[in-house]
Design a protein around this motif. Sequence first.
Motif, PDB file in Angstrom:
ATOM      1  N   ARG A 139      53.161  21.515  -7.608  1.00 46.66           N
ATOM      2  CA  ARG A 139      54.169  22.574  -7.501  1.00 46.66           C
ATOM      3  C   ARG A 139      55.202  22.300  -6.409  1.00 46.66           C
ATOM      4  O   ARG A 139      56.230  22.972  -6.333  1.00 46.66           O
ATOM      5  N   ASP A 140      54.944  21.287  -5.551  1.00 46.04           N
ATOM      6  CA  ASP A 140      55.847  20.957  -4.450  1.00 46.04           C
ATOM      7  C   ASP A 140      56.921  19.942  -4.823  1.00 46.04           C
ATOM      8  O   ASP A 140      57.854  19.715  -4.049  1.00 46.04           O
ATOM      9  N   VAL A 141      56.805  19.324  -5.985  1.00 47.59           N
ATOM     10  CA  VAL A 141      57.675  18.195  -6.335  1.00 47.59           C
ATOM     11  C   VAL A 141      59.153  18.557  -6.256  1.00 47.59           C
ATOM     12  O   VAL A 141      59.951  17.815  -5.676  1.00 47.59           O
ATOM     13  N   LYS A 142      59.557  19.658  -6.822  1.00 44.89           N
ATOM     14  CA  LYS A 142      60.987  20.001  -6.837  1.00 44.89           C
ATOM     15  C   LYS A 142      61.516  20.282  -5.439  1.00 44.89           C
ATOM     16  O   LYS A 142      62.657  19.941  -5.118  1.00 44.89           O
ATOM     17  N   THR A 143      60.691  20.866  -4.582  1.00 42.97           N
ATOM     18  CA  THR A 143      61.103  21.095  -3.193  1.00 42.97           C
ATOM     19  C   THR A 143      61.213  19.768  -2.451  1.00 42.97           C
ATOM     20  O   THR A 143      62.170  19.547  -1.695  1.00 42.97           O
ATOM     21  N   ILE A 144      60.253  18.878  -2.648  1.00 44.89           N
ATOM     22  CA  ILE A 144      60.310  17.543  -2.028  1.00 44.89           C
ATOM     23  C   ILE A 144      61.576  16.827  -2.486  1.00 44.89           C
ATOM     24  O   ILE A 144      62.312  16.256  -1.674  1.00 44.89           O
ATOM     25  N   HIS A 145      61.838  16.871  -3.781  1.00 47.24           N
ATOM     26  CA  HIS A 145      63.037  16.241  -4.352  1.00 47.24           C
ATOM     27  C   HIS A 145      64.301  16.806  -3.697  1.00 47.24           C
ATOM     28  O   HIS A 145      65.202  16.057  -3.296  1.00 47.24           O
ATOM     29  N   LYS A 146      64.367  18.111  -3.578  1.00 50.92           N
ATOM     30  CA  LYS A 146      65.533  18.758  -2.970  1.00 50.92           C
ATOM     31  C   LYS A 146      65.703  18.306  -1.523  1.00 50.92           C
ATOM     32  O   LYS A 146      66.811  17.958  -1.098  1.00 50.92           O
ATOM     33  N   MET A 147      64.607  18.277  -0.752  1.00 51.16           N
ATOM     34  CA  MET A 147      64.700  17.891   0.660  1.00 51.16           C
ATOM     35  C   MET A 147      65.134  16.435   0.811  1.00 51.16           C
ATOM     36  O   MET A 147      65.975  16.112   1.659  1.00 51.16           O
ATOM     37  N   LEU A 195      63.193  12.629  -9.576  1.00 47.22           N
ATOM     38  CA  LEU A 195      61.998  13.447  -9.805  1.00 47.22           C
ATOM     39  C   LEU A 195      60.859  12.583 -10.327  1.00 47.22           C
ATOM     40  O   LEU A 195      59.709  12.736  -9.904  1.00 47.22           O
ATOM     41  N   MET A 196      61.156  11.651 -11.219  1.00 48.88           N
ATOM     42  CA  MET A 196      60.127  10.778 -11.776  1.00 48.88           C
ATOM     43  C   MET A 196      59.448   9.972 -10.662  1.00 48.88           C
ATOM     44  O   MET A 196      58.223   9.832 -10.644  1.00 48.88           O
ATOM     45  N   ASP A 197      60.229   9.473  -9.735  1.00 50.37           N
ATOM     46  CA  ASP A 197      59.684   8.700  -8.617  1.00 50.37           C
ATOM     47  C   ASP A 197      58.765   9.577  -7.754  1.00 50.37           C
ATOM     48  O   ASP A 197      57.686   9.153  -7.342  1.00 50.37           O
ATOM     49  N   ILE A 198      59.178  10.797  -7.512  1.00 51.48           N
ATOM     50  CA  ILE A 198      58.365  11.698  -6.679  1.00 51.48           C
ATOM     51  C   ILE A 198      57.083  12.090  -7.407  1.00 51.48           C
ATOM     52  O   ILE A 198      56.011  12.096  -6.796  1.00 51.48           O
ATOM     53  N   ASP A 225      55.582  26.481   6.662  1.00 53.35           N
ATOM     54  CA  ASP A 225      55.766  27.547   7.648  1.00 53.35           C
ATOM     55  C   ASP A 225      54.953  28.731   7.135  1.00 53.35           C
ATOM     56  O   ASP A 225      55.252  29.287   6.081  1.00 53.35           O
ATOM     57  N   GLU A 226      53.903  29.078   7.871  1.00 55.43           N
ATOM     58  CA  GLU A 226      52.990  30.122   7.388  1.00 55.43           C
ATOM     59  C   GLU A 226      53.662  31.488   7.312  1.00 55.43           C
ATOM     60  O   GLU A 226      53.341  32.286   6.430  1.00 55.43           O
ATOM     61  N   LYS A 227      54.590  31.742   8.192  1.00 52.16           N
ATOM     62  CA  LYS A 227      55.291  33.024   8.180  1.00 52.16           C
ATOM     63  C   LYS A 227      56.171  33.138   6.942  1.00 52.16           C
ATOM     64  O   LYS A 227      56.161  34.141   6.241  1.00 52.16           O
ATOM     65  N   GLU A 228      56.933  32.085   6.660  1.00 51.90           N
ATOM     66  CA  GLU A 228      57.851  32.089   5.518  1.00 51.90           C
ATOM     67  C   GLU A 228      57.184  31.675   4.214  1.00 51.90           C
ATOM     68  O   GLU A 228      57.762  31.830   3.144  1.00 51.90           O
ATOM     69  N   GLN A 229      55.968  31.075   4.318  1.00 49.37           N
ATOM     70  CA  GLN A 229      55.279  30.516   3.148  1.00 49.37           C
ATOM     71  C   GLN A 229      56.188  29.567   2.379  1.00 49.37           C
ATOM     72  O   GLN A 229      56.305  29.640   1.148  1.00 49.37           O
ATOM     73  N   ALA A 230      56.827  28.683   3.139  1.00 45.65           N
ATOM     74  CA  ALA A 230      57.755  27.722   2.538  1.00 45.65           C
ATOM     75  C   ALA A 230      57.542  26.350   3.160  1.00 45.65           C
ATOM     76  O   ALA A 230      57.160  26.235   4.326  1.00 45.65           O
ATOM     77  N   ILE A 231      57.807  25.325   2.377  1.00 48.54           N
ATOM     78  CA  ILE A 231      57.746  23.953   2.888  1.00 48.54           C
ATOM     79  C   ILE A 231      58.948  23.747   3.798  1.00 48.54           C
ATOM     80  O   ILE A 231      60.089  23.994   3.403  1.00 48.54           O
ATOM     81  N   ILE A 232      58.666  23.276   5.020  1.00 48.76           N
ATOM     82  CA  ILE A 232      59.752  23.024   5.962  1.00 48.76           C
ATOM     83  C   ILE A 232      59.795  21.563   6.416  1.00 48.76           C
ATOM     84  O   ILE A 232      60.697  21.168   7.153  1.00 48.76           O
ATOM     85  N   GLY A 233      58.815  20.771   5.964  1.00 50.14           N
ATOM     86  CA  GLY A 233      58.813  19.360   6.323  1.00 50.14           C
ATOM     87  C   GLY A 233      58.011  18.543   5.329  1.00 50.14           C
ATOM     88  O   GLY A 233      57.065  19.050   4.718  1.00 50.14           O
ATOM     89  N   ILE A 234      58.407  17.283   5.181  1.00 48.52           N
ATOM     90  CA  ILE A 234      57.723  16.362   4.265  1.00 48.52           C
ATOM     91  C   ILE A 234      57.669  14.972   4.890  1.00 48.52           C
ATOM     92  O   ILE A 234      58.511  14.621   5.722  1.00 48.52           O
ATOM     93  N   CYS A 235      56.700  14.201   4.476  1.00 53.31           N
ATOM     94  CA  CYS A 235      56.613  12.800   4.871  1.00 53.31           C
ATOM     95  C   CYS A 235      55.623  12.113   3.934  1.00 53.31           C
ATOM     96  O   CYS A 235      54.680  12.751   3.454  1.00 53.31           O
ATOM     97  N   ALA A 236      55.835  10.826   3.697  1.00 50.31           N
ATOM     98  CA  ALA A 236      54.961  10.082   2.793  1.00 50.31           C
ATOM     99  C   ALA A 236      54.450   8.813   3.462  1.00 50.31           C
ATOM    100  O   ALA A 236      55.138   8.218   4.292  1.00 50.31           O
TER     101      ALA A 236
END
Length: 152
Positions: free
Chosen positions: A8-16, A31-34, A46-57
């Motif tokens: 469910r995180d793929v589109k957010t990762i792609h956007k970031m 998107l295919m690569d991700i 971010d637990e308060k916002e319940q949103a992804i605020i950082g990514i790393c691979a």
Amino acid sequence: MLRKAKIRDVKTIHKMINISAGREEMLPRSLMDIYGSLRDFFVYIDEKEQAIIGICAMNIIWENLAEVRSLYVDDQHRERGIGRILVEACISEAITLELFRIFTLTYKGEFFKRLGFHEVDRASLSEKIWSDCFRCSKYPDYCDEVAMIIEL
């Protein structure tokens, strides 16, 4: 809160990644690569916002080499140690897999230096050249990223 990425995180990762690519901080990814490399990713929520605020691979390059890539922290949440947490999670996973040479190509050399990385000649990372760099529009003459490595 740090966790491994989920489908469910793929589109957010792609956007970031593509926000960062638009700033020329990293290369864009499809998107295919991700989807294909989703298991490489950690996300920071971010637990308060319940949103992804950082990514790393953490990407396995070869039998003795891993790469930390696609590091991005939302602008509003920078300077809070989130990038460090994400990179350290990638390093920890590499060590678990018995990969003790970990590199990055970056525009943020000082950040990685504080984590124990040191600058190396890009040519010393020949495995990387064949896995990704040759597909880059900046290869071989225009690459302005700094190659850095940590050997544990």
